[in-house]
Design a protein around this motif. Sequence first.
Motif, short mmCIF file in Angstrom:
data_model
loop_
_atom_site.label_atom_id
_atom_site.label_comp_id
_atom_site.label_asym_id
_atom_site.label_seq_id
_atom_site.Cartn_x
_atom_site.Cartn_y
_atom_site.Cartn_z
N ASP A 124 45.99 62.57 15.22
CA ASP A 124 46.48 61.65 14.19
C ASP A 124 47.85 61.05 14.55
OD1 ASP A 124 44.21 62.17 12.68
OD2 ASP A 124 45.18 63.75 11.50
N GLY A 125 48.44 61.51 15.65
CA GLY A 125 49.73 60.96 16.08
C GLY A 125 50.89 61.38 15.19
N VAL A 126 50.76 62.53 14.55
CA VAL A 126 51.80 63.00 13.63
C VAL A 126 52.90 63.71 14.40
CG1 VAL A 126 52.29 64.54 11.68
CG2 VAL A 126 50.16 63.23 11.73
N GLY A 127 54.11 63.40 14.06
CA GLY A 127 55.24 64.08 14.69
C GLY A 127 56.49 63.81 13.90
N TYR A 128 57.45 64.64 14.08
CA TYR A 128 58.76 64.43 13.48
C TYR A 128 59.78 65.05 14.42
CZ TYR A 128 57.13 68.89 11.57
OH TYR A 128 56.56 70.13 11.42
N ARG A 129 60.85 64.33 14.59
CA ARG A 129 61.89 64.80 15.50
C ARG A 129 63.22 64.15 15.14
NH1 ARG A 129 58.00 62.01 17.53
NH2 ARG A 129 57.01 63.77 18.52
N GLN A 130 64.25 64.76 15.61
CA GLN A 130 65.59 64.21 15.42
C GLN A 130 66.29 64.27 16.77
OE1 GLN A 130 68.16 66.39 12.74
NE2 GLN A 130 69.33 64.55 12.29
N ALA A 131 66.92 63.18 17.15
CA ALA A 131 67.59 63.13 18.45
C ALA A 131 68.92 62.40 18.30
CB ALA A 131 66.71 62.42 19.47
N PRO A 132 69.96 62.92 18.94
CA PRO A 132 71.24 62.20 18.89
C PRO A 132 71.22 61.00 19.83
CG PRO A 132 71.43 64.13 20.29
CD PRO A 132 70.04 64.16 19.70
N ILE A 133 71.90 59.97 19.45
CA ILE A 133 72.07 58.79 20.29
C ILE A 133 73.58 58.60 20.46
CG2 ILE A 133 71.80 56.28 20.43
CD1 ILE A 133 69.27 56.58 18.77
N TYR A 134 74.03 58.58 21.71
CA TYR A 134 75.44 58.36 21.98
C TYR A 134 75.60 56.90 22.41
CZ TYR A 134 75.75 63.40 21.81
OH TYR A 134 75.69 64.69 21.40
N ALA A 135 76.29 56.13 21.60
CA ALA A 135 76.43 54.70 21.88
C ALA A 135 77.71 54.16 21.25
CB ALA A 135 75.23 53.96 21.30
N THR A 136 78.20 53.10 21.83
CA THR A 136 79.30 52.38 21.18
C THR A 136 78.72 51.68 19.96
OG1 THR A 136 78.90 50.33 22.39
CG2 THR A 136 80.38 51.94 23.44
N ASP A 137 79.60 51.17 19.10
CA ASP A 137 79.11 50.42 17.93
C ASP A 137 78.24 49.25 18.36
OD1 ASP A 137 80.41 52.16 16.25
OD2 ASP A 137 82.09 50.80 15.83
N GLU A 138 78.66 48.55 19.39
CA GLU A 138 77.89 47.39 19.89
C GLU A 138 76.53 47.83 20.44
OE1 GLU A 138 78.45 44.55 23.62
OE2 GLU A 138 80.00 44.21 22.09
N GLU A 139 76.51 48.89 21.25
CA GLU A 139 75.25 49.39 21.79
C GLU A 139 74.32 49.84 20.67
OE1 GLU A 139 76.81 51.27 26.05
OE2 GLU A 139 76.97 52.46 24.19
N PHE A 140 74.89 50.49 19.67
CA PHE A 140 74.07 50.97 18.56
C PHE A 140 73.48 49.81 17.77
CE2 PHE A 140 73.09 52.52 14.34
CZ PHE A 140 72.30 53.61 14.66
N GLN A 141 74.28 48.78 17.51
CA GLN A 141 73.78 47.60 16.79
C GLN A 141 72.64 46.94 17.58
OE1 GLN A 141 74.44 46.65 13.69
NE2 GLN A 141 75.73 48.46 13.54
#
Length: 182
Positions: A124-141
């Motif tokens: 069914d393709g079910v999943g849940y996860r949490q992952a940190p993203i390290y980025a500048t404000d510009e990269e995150f936007q």
Amino acid sequence: MSISQADLILHPLRLRIVEALVNADPMTPQELLKRLPGTAPATLYRHLKLLTDGGVLTVVGERPVRGVVERTYTVGSKVVSQSPNDILSAGREDQFRYFARFVSVLLGQYGEYLNRDTFDLVADGVGYRQAPIYATDEEFQDFAKKLAAVLMEAYQRPREGRKRSWITTIIMPATEPLPDDQ
């Protein structure tokens, strides 16, 4: 006592009603009941009235059926054009309450999935996860814009051969500082 648009929509059953109608053809209560298993008809009618009175839903058709008037509902323009300022202007307590209701609806949807006669997380393709993203404000936007574009491309009206799946995103900054070695 007047209920806010957000409070009106963020009730677990009312949110499911709105979700069923968003990006879908208008539906009658009988069609909605098929989409909302376990919902009593009287409960559905009560919430449809609240949503209609609050301008969240619009009646787009009426026809007589066995001596009563059957209405057909769609999402009203207030929901589609709701300003981000309506949500952004809410205080901390309201923000937490809105988020708690959102998470409770998410838990309810997952519970409905697990209550099926059969379920297969992998198939069914079910999943849940949490992952940190390290980025500048510009990269995150930039990342957020790309993610929104991918989701909007996948967000389509139901049609023959398609089944509905939920993709839920929660984006927020982490509260801990970056590690020294980053």
